[in-house]
Design a protein around this motif. Structure first.
Motif, PDB file in Angstrom:
ATOM      1  N   UNK A  44       0.867  -1.184   0.000  1.00 30.05           N
ATOM      2  CA  UNK A  44       0.000   0.000   0.000  1.00 30.05           C
ATOM      3  C   UNK A  44       0.903   1.232   0.000  1.00 30.05           C
ATOM      4  N   UNK A  45       0.844   2.037  -1.064  1.00 28.08           N
ATOM      5  CA  UNK A  45       1.811   3.122  -1.167  1.00 28.08           C
ATOM      6  C   UNK A  45       1.281   4.303  -1.973  1.00 28.08           C
ATOM      7  N   UNK A  46       1.987   5.447  -1.832  1.00 23.80           N
ATOM      8  CA  UNK A  46       1.712   6.651  -2.612  1.00 23.80           C
ATOM      9  C   UNK A  46       3.023   7.185  -3.192  1.00 23.80           C
ATOM     10  N   UNK A  47       3.893   6.265  -3.588  1.00 23.43           N
ATOM     11  CA  UNK A  47       5.231   6.635  -4.058  1.00 23.43           C
ATOM     12  C   UNK A  47       5.201   7.669  -5.178  1.00 23.43           C
ATOM     13  N   UNK A  48       4.199   7.578  -6.052  1.00 22.87           N
ATOM     14  CA  UNK A  48       4.122   8.495  -7.200  1.00 22.87           C
ATOM     15  C   UNK A  48       3.925   9.948  -6.777  1.00 22.87           C
ATOM     16  N   UNK A  49       3.520  10.166  -5.529  1.00 22.63           N
ATOM     17  CA  UNK A  49       3.291  11.528  -5.042  1.00 22.63           C
ATOM     18  C   UNK A  49       4.539  12.144  -4.413  1.00 22.63           C
ATOM     19  N   UNK A  50       5.644  11.424  -4.403  1.00 22.35           N
ATOM     20  CA  UNK A  50       6.851  11.918  -3.743  1.00 22.35           C
ATOM     21  C   UNK A  50       7.344  13.274  -4.260  1.00 22.35           C
TER      22      UNK A  50
END
Length: 264
Positions: A46-52
């Protein structure tokens, strides 16, 4: 039962990491679409890496919140660590000897609920005016509106914090995983809504990272509303910092309206 402690080290590049890999856990933030560094990637599970590019180290915090099993969780950076005493960076400094050890963290958490870096003091600025001079005050104004809608009981505290002349910066802390969960459940809906409402299409890469900066202020808002025992400890920069350059940029922003264009 033995408690499990983890302090994630947010990094976007290869860097010397602490030898204590039982406590310190490097995370490659913004790893989505990037060459792997050999650290835990924040684009798994579960991640939001693209929002870094916008959320900064918050994508690492999100990953740890959702995927890391531990009793106590902390967040530091590849170039900023908590220390047991004040230290100035030198190239010959053995950082493993000065950053907080597991035994020191365990001892701190016996007496306190949250460890934070010593407050950054602005003296001639409030948290709001400093942000307004160095970035764009509308970010905080919109954040206030969102808090009014989502968490109105925090509004008075938000207004008070914006008038403070010091605060806990860098999104650095150590606290129980339960408290981290509570904080993240409060923080991310606000930041996500801010991301939805702001048009950042014309922003530079530096300016687009505003959501991480806003969250620094929001951590202070959340913390004041909790009945927690807070311990301030020193921290160290792992790279040489030009205090003259920082002071010059601060004064230029304050008195001549020159916004920040890079990190320090």
């Amino acid at each position: 039962m033995t408690k499990k402690y983890k302090i994630i080290v947010a990094t976007h590049k290869k860097f010397k990491m602490p030898v204590d890999n039982e406590l310190y856990f490097p995370i490659h933030v913004g790893s989505e679409g990037k060459t792997k560094l050999g650290y835990q990637c924040d684009n798994e599970g579960d991640n939001i890496s693209h929002l870094n590019p916008y959320y900064c180290e918050l994508t690492g915090l999100y990953w740890a919140w959702k995927n890391l099993d531990c009793d106590y969780l902390g967040l530091v950076h590849y170039r900023r660590y908590f220390t047991s005493k004040s230290q100035t960076y030198r190239e010959d400094l053995n950082t493993d000897n000065i950053i907080l050890s597991k035994s020191e963290v365990e001892k701190l958490m016996l007496d306190y609920d949250v460890v934070v870096p010593r407050k950054r003091k602005y003296y001639i600025e409030t948290l709001y005016s400093h942000y307004a001079h160095t970035h764009d005050a509308s970010h905080l104004d919109l954040t206030r509106q969102i808090i009014c809608e989502l968490n109105p009981d925090y509004l008075d505290i938000f207004d008070k914090v914006m008038k403070h002349r010091s605060g806990y910066m860098f999104n650095m802390f150590i606290m129980s995983k339960d408290n981290v969960v509570a904080y993240c459940e409060w923080l991310f809906p606000i930041i996500d809504e801010l991301y939805k409402r702001l048009d950042i299409s014309g922003y530079s890469d530096f300016d687009a990272r505003l959501f991480g900066r806003v969250s620094e202020r929001l951590f202070n808002v959340w913390l004041i509303n909790q009945d927690l025992r807070v311990k301030e400890v020193p921290f160290i920069y792992m790279e040489k910092i030009s205090l003259i350059k920082k002071c010059k940029s601060f004064l230029q922003a304050k008195f001549f309206g020159k916004k920040y264009g890079q990190s320090f």
